[in-house]
Scaffold this active site. Sequence first.
Site, PDB file in Angstrom:
ATOM      1  CG  HIS A   1      -5.506  -2.198   8.857  1.00 53.59           C
ATOM      2  ND1 HIS A   1      -5.466  -0.832   8.955  1.00 53.59           N
ATOM      3  CD2 HIS A   1      -4.254  -2.607   9.209  1.00 53.59           C
ATOM      4  CE1 HIS A   1      -4.259  -0.445   9.322  1.00 53.59           C
ATOM      5  NE2 HIS A   1      -3.516  -1.501   9.489  1.00 53.59           N
TER       6      HIS A   1
ATOM      7  CD  GLU B   1      -8.266   1.008   7.774  1.00 53.19           C
ATOM      8  OE1 GLU B   1      -8.164   0.052   8.576  1.00 53.19           O
ATOM      9  OE2 GLU B   1      -7.690   2.098   7.956  1.00 53.19           O
TER      10      GLU B   1
ATOM     11  CG  ASP C   1      -0.297  -0.437   2.502  1.00 51.85           C
ATOM     12  OD1 ASP C   1       0.938  -0.371   2.595  1.00 51.85           O
ATOM     13  OD2 ASP C   1      -1.019  -0.841   3.425  1.00 51.85           O
TER      14      ASP C   1
ATOM     15  CG  ASN D   1      -8.394  -1.369  12.082  1.00 52.09           C
ATOM     16  OD1 ASN D   1      -7.487  -2.070  11.652  1.00 52.09           O
ATOM     17  ND2 ASN D   1      -8.802  -0.291  11.448  1.00 52.09           N
TER      18      ASN D   1
END
Length: 241
Positions: A136, A141, A67, A134
């Site tokens: 991801h 996400e 990313d 979280n």
Amino acid sequence: MRKIICPDYDEVCTAAADIFALQLKQKQDSVFGLATGSTPVGLYEEIIRRCETGEMDFSQAKAFNLDEYYPIEKNHPQSYKAFMDLHLFNKVKFAGTQIPNGEADDPHAECARYDAAIETAGGIDLQLLGIGINGHIGFNEPADVYPVGSHLTSLTESTLIANSRFFSEGETQPTTALTMGIGPIFKAKHILLLITGSAKAEVAKKLFDGKLYTDVPACFLLLHPNVTVIMDEAANSGRKE
Ligand code: PGA
């Protein structure tokens, strides 16, 4: 999903480097999927060390990163391009490296180009992943619906807070990014997920409790046939480091 527990972070990095070494031994021109963040830094240090001693050689290998912030200039100190140059690419020679282009005019066209480039390279042999608190992976996400291919995404509050530590005061933190989608990640022949530190204990627990939480993107990895997870004790037990 194979789970390897190491006593501490350094041993996680050594075990992960061993898996990279094995991959190279099997195929010198392997295609690696690489990750940014704090987690892989020790692994990259170990890889650099082994390259310096001649134990490892990536000169025939290619790398695709997961990313990149968008938009961001390549030479911005917080770009993932700058991160990879600093932590690995300036020291280890690859046959080719690619990172989604944070300067692209059309982010959607850039994502399509990126997916096609991975396919042209023959697909990823070994994909390295970290995990967000979280859940991801890359910047996929938690969401109700997941784009399969690489895509432009908005970063969640949790990710923005977690990553704000890298940005100095007054420096604008991007709120969107280009990320490899779950689809291209899943096409990797072997996935190596590193989970370290007590802050990841809660999400790690969810990954191993036998349920597929759709709001924990890493849970999709439960469906992949060849995933190795290396964790330290802190992530495994939640004890304070
Ligand atoms: P970290 O990030 O390694 O900095 O914890 C991992 C991630 O967000 O994927």
